[in-house]
Design an enzyme around this catalytic site. Structure first.
Site, PDB file in Angstrom:
ATOM      1  N   ARG A  10       0.779  -1.360   0.027  1.00 45.45           N
ATOM      2  CA  ARG A  10       0.085  -0.120  -0.054  1.00 45.45           C
ATOM      3  C   ARG A  10       0.853   1.384  -0.001  1.00 45.45           C
ATOM      4  O   ARG A  10       0.394   2.245  -0.484  1.00 45.45           O
ATOM      5  CB  ARG A  10      -1.202   0.005   1.101  1.00 45.45           C
ATOM      6  CG  ARG A  10      -2.054   1.177   0.984  1.00 45.45           C
ATOM      7  CD  ARG A  10      -3.352   0.943   1.708  1.00 45.45           C
ATOM      8  NE  ARG A  10      -3.338  -0.118   3.005  1.00 45.45           N
ATOM      9  CZ  ARG A  10      -2.675   0.109   4.149  1.00 45.45           C
ATOM     10  NH1 ARG A  10      -2.311   1.448   4.367  1.00 45.45           N
ATOM     11  NH2 ARG A  10      -2.695  -0.708   5.066  1.00 45.45           N
ATOM     12  N   TYR A  70     -16.961  14.880 -16.512  1.00 39.47           N
ATOM     13  CA  TYR A  70     -17.516  13.345 -16.095  1.00 39.47           C
ATOM     14  C   TYR A  70     -18.498  13.414 -15.094  1.00 39.47           C
ATOM     15  O   TYR A  70     -18.328  13.999 -13.959  1.00 39.47           O
ATOM     16  CB  TYR A  70     -16.276  12.660 -16.125  1.00 39.47           C
ATOM     17  CG  TYR A  70     -16.612  11.354 -15.730  1.00 39.47           C
ATOM     18  CD1 TYR A  70     -17.174  10.421 -16.799  1.00 39.47           C
ATOM     19  CD2 TYR A  70     -16.429  10.763 -14.450  1.00 39.47           C
ATOM     20  CE1 TYR A  70     -17.455   8.985 -16.484  1.00 39.47           C
ATOM     21  CE2 TYR A  70     -16.654   9.317 -14.172  1.00 39.47           C
ATOM     22  CZ  TYR A  70     -17.035   8.700 -15.309  1.00 39.47           C
ATOM     23  OH  TYR A  70     -17.602   7.362 -14.783  1.00 39.47           O
ATOM     24  N   ASP A 122      -8.408  17.863 -15.836  1.00 46.05           N
ATOM     25  CA  ASP A 122      -8.558  16.507 -16.199  1.00 46.05           C
ATOM     26  C   ASP A 122      -8.207  16.212 -17.566  1.00 46.05           C
ATOM     27  O   ASP A 122      -8.871  16.813 -18.667  1.00 46.05           O
ATOM     28  CB  ASP A 122      -9.887  16.012 -16.082  1.00 46.05           C
ATOM     29  CG  ASP A 122     -10.276  14.572 -16.138  1.00 46.05           C
ATOM     30  OD1 ASP A 122      -9.606  14.014 -17.235  1.00 46.05           O
ATOM     31  OD2 ASP A 122     -11.381  13.957 -15.604  1.00 46.05           O
ATOM     32  N   LYS A 143      -8.916   4.635 -19.669  1.00 43.57           N
ATOM     33  CA  LYS A 143      -9.393   5.182 -20.800  1.00 43.57           C
ATOM     34  C   LYS A 143      -8.046   5.038 -21.951  1.00 43.57           C
ATOM     35  O   LYS A 143      -7.777   3.985 -22.239  1.00 43.57           O
ATOM     36  CB  LYS A 143      -9.883   6.662 -21.111  1.00 43.57           C
ATOM     37  CG  LYS A 143     -11.052   7.001 -19.758  1.00 43.57           C
ATOM     38  CD  LYS A 143     -12.125   6.068 -20.121  1.00 43.57           C
ATOM     39  CE  LYS A 143     -13.133   5.848 -18.846  1.00 43.57           C
ATOM     40  NZ  LYS A 143     -13.532   7.272 -18.181  1.00 43.57           N
TER      41      LYS A 143
HETATM   42  C1  LIG Z   1     -13.812   7.763 -16.738  1.00 42.01           C
HETATM   43  C2  LIG Z   1     -13.555   9.112 -16.478  1.00 42.01           C
HETATM   44  C3  LIG Z   1     -13.220   9.548 -15.206  1.00 42.01           C
HETATM   45  C4  LIG Z   1     -13.442   8.564 -14.147  1.00 42.01           C
HETATM   46  O1  LIG Z   1     -12.332   7.517 -14.319  1.00 42.01           O
HETATM   47  P1  LIG Z   1     -12.472   5.886 -13.651  1.00 42.01           P
HETATM   48  O2  LIG Z   1     -11.279   5.364 -13.941  1.00 42.01           O
HETATM   49  O3  LIG Z   1     -13.827   5.362 -14.468  1.00 42.01           O
HETATM   50  O4  LIG Z   1     -13.004   5.994 -12.304  1.00 42.01           O
HETATM   51  C5  LIG Z   1     -12.870  10.639 -14.671  1.00 42.01           C
HETATM   52  N1  LIG Z   1     -12.842  11.822 -16.090  1.00 42.01           N
HETATM   53  C6  LIG Z   1     -13.054  11.522 -17.281  1.00 42.01           C
HETATM   54  C7  LIG Z   1     -12.854  12.592 -18.112  1.00 42.01           C
HETATM   55  C8  LIG Z   1     -13.380  10.127 -17.541  1.00 42.01           C
HETATM   56  O5  LIG Z   1     -13.812  10.219 -18.735  1.00 42.01           O
END
Ligand SMILES: *Cc1c(COP(=O)(O)O)cnc(C)c1O
Length: 419
Positions: free
Chosen positions: A73, A127, A192, A217
Site C-alpha cells: 500500500r 465527467y 482532467d 481510457k
Molecule cells: C472515466 C472518466 C473519469 C473516471 O475514471 P474511472 O477510471 O472510471 O474512475 C474521470 N474523468 C473523465 C474525463 C473520464 O472520462
C-alpha cells in the site's frame, strides 16, 4: 529519503520515444526486455530499526521509499514504472497512480480538504461521476460551479482547487488552460486530461499544477484495465502518496504493468484514431440526419453529435461500433450521455451544461473509417419513421469546430418499435 532518480530531467526526447522507453531505463542492466511484475504485498527485512526509519521518513515526507516498499500500500515497483513514464509524458516531476480515475480525484480532494481548503471551483460539464462527487459533497467539500470567465470571482480564501476538463466529457467543450491558470492565482488548477492525453495537450505547459487521468481510457487503451493517475510536482505527489497510503486506493501491479504497456502505443493510437475521428466529424456535419457535431480544435478521438431522431435508436442500431459506456479503447464505442455516463447529474444541471438529450458520444477506435461510417449510416437510419425524417424544426447542421453552446433540446419522444 531520496526521490526516484528516474524522473530527473533526461536529455529531451520526443514524446514517441519517451512513450516506449520511459520507466524502462534499467531493464537492460537487469538483463530484461519486458518490465517485471512484482506482485509482493510485503517485503522481508531483518533490520527492524532500518524499516522503522523508512516508515518514519515516508510518514513525514511522503517521498518515494529508497529501496523496497515495506508493504504494497506504500508503493510498488511495477506501478512506479508507469508513474515515471506518465510523468515524463506529461512533463511533470512526478505522478501518483490510483485504482481508478475516481480514486485519483478523491485523493486530490482529500489532500486539499485536509489542509482546511474544502472549497472547490469547478467548470461544467465534467465527467458525470466527478460532477456527482463534487455536487454531493461526499468528501466534505463544497463546490461552486461556474464558467471559465467566472473562476476568478468564485475563488474564496478557503478554495483549495479549481477543476476543469478540456475537452470536456461529453460535449467536448474546450477551455483556455493558460487563461484559467491566470484566473486561479495561487490556487492550483486541476485539468482532467483524459480526453486529450499528453499526445495532444500537456496542461502543465500552460500553467496547470495538477493533471488527472482516468487511465482506464486512452492510457490503457484496450478496455481491459482500470486505473487513475495524477501528474504533478513532487510536493503535491508526496501528499497524494500519504493519502493513498492512508485510504488504500492503490493501483494493482498487474494494472500498472498493463498501463505501462499501453503507454508505449499511446502516441500511435491517439494519432490514428484522431485522424479517423476528424474524418467522421466532417461526414457527420454534412449529414442531414445530424443536427450538430462537436469536435474539439485540439483534435482527439472523441466525437459527439446530436441527432434529429431518437438517439436511442442509433445506439440500438450499431453493429460494428460497441454500444457501451467508457472510451479510449482500440475499438469504437458509442453511448447516450443523458441515459448513461451523465445520468447521475440532475437533469437541469445536465442540460444547463450543454448535455442535450439528443447528444451521442462516440469514442473512435482503430477500425477503418469506411467501415465505421457504414455502421453509423445504418444506425442513423435505424428504425426511423419516414414520415418524421424531415428536419423541419432545426437549422442547418453546424460546422465542425463550432463552439459548443448550451442548448436544451427536448427529451426524445418515445418511439414505438416498428419491428
Ligand atoms: C472515466 C472518466 C473519469 C473516471 O475514471 P474511472 O477510471 O472510471 O474512475 C474521470 N474523468 C473523465 C474525463 C473520464 O472520462
Amino acid at each position: 529519503m531520496e526521490f526516484a532518480a528516474s524522473n530527473a530531467p533526461a536529455p529531451t526526447r520526443a514524446l514517441a520515444t519517451e512513450a516506449v522507453h520511459a520507466g524502462r531505463e534499467d531493464l537492460v542492466e537487469l538483463g530484461l526486455h519486458a518490465a517485471p511484475i512484482d506482485l509482493s504485498t510485503t517485503y522481508p527485512s531483518h533490520d527492524v530499526a532500518a524499516e522503522a526509519a523508512r516508515i518514519d521518513a515516508f510518514a513525514s515526507t511522503g517521498g518515494r521509499l529508497d529501496g523496497p516498499p515495506v508493504y504494497a500500500r506504500l508503493d510498488n515497483p511495477t506501478t512506479a514504472r508507469f508513474e515515471t513514464a506518465l510523468a515524463r509524458l506529461e512533463g511533470t516531476e512526478s505522478a501518483v497512480a490510483f485504482a481508478s480515475g475516481m480514486a485519483a480525484l478523491t485523493a486530490v480532494l482529500l489532500v486539499r480538504a485536509s489542509m482546511g481548503l474544502r472549497h472547490v471551483v469547478a467548470v461544467r460539464p465534467l465527467y458525470g461521476c466527478s460532477d456527482h462527487l463534487l455536487e454531493g459533497g461526499l468528501l466534505g467539500t463544497e463546490v461552486t460551479w461556474t464558467d471559465p470567465a467566472g473562476v476568478a470571482a468564485a475563488i474564496r480564501p478557503d478554495t483549495g482547487l479549481v477543476m476543469v476538463e478540456t475537452p470536456a466529457n461529453p460535449t467536448l467543450a474546450e477551455a483556455d488552460i493558460a487563461a484559467l491558470a491566470h484566473s486561479c492565482g495561487s490556487v492550483p488548477l486541476l485539468v482532467d486530461n483524459t480526453f486529450a492525453t499528453p499526445v495532444l495537450q500537456r496542461p502543465v505547459e500552460h500553467g496547470a499544477r495538477i493533471v488527472l487521468h482516468s487511465a482506464t481510457k486512452y492510457l490503457g487503451g484496450h478496455g481491459d484495465v482500470m486505473g487513475g493517475v495524477v501528474a504533478c510536482d513532487e510536493e503535491f505527489a508526496a501528499a497524494l502518496r500519504q493519502v493513498r497510503f492512508a485510504t488504500g486506493g492503490v493501483l494493482h501491479p498487474m494494472a500498472g504493468y498493463l498501463l505501462l504497456r499501453g503507454l508505449s502505443t499511446l502516441p500511435v493510437r491517439v494519432r490514428a484514431a484522431s485522424t479517423t475521428a476528424a474524418d467522421l466529424a466532417r461526414r457527420l456535419a454534412a449529414d442531414p440526419r445530424v443536427s450538430r457535431v462537436h469536435y474539439p480544435s485540439v483534435g482527439g478521438a472523441m466525437v459527439s453529435f446530436e441527432v434529429y431522431g431518437d438517439p436511442r435508436d442509433v445506439i440500438a442500431g450499431v453493429r460494428l461500433i460497441t454500444p457501451a459506456v467508457s472510451l479510449g479503447s482500440v475499438d469504437s464505442l458509442i453511448q447516450h450521455p443523458a441515459s448513461i455516463s451523465h445520468r447521475i447529474v440532475a437533469e437541469g444541471d445536465r442540460r444547463a451544461a450543454g448535455v442535450s438529450d439528443r447528444l451521442l458520444r462516440m469514442s473512435v477506435g482503430l477500425e477503418d473509417v469506411e467501415d465505421l461510417w457504414a455502421d453509423l449510416c445504418e444506425a442513423l437510419s435505424a428504425r426511423r419513421d419516414p414520415a418524421r425524417t424531415a428536419p423541419a424544426r432545426t437549422p442547418a447542421p453546424e460546422a465542425v469546430h463550432a463552439a459548443p453552446r448550451t442548448e436544451a433540446a427536448g427529451a426524445p419522444e418515445p418511439r414505438p418499435s416498428v419491428r
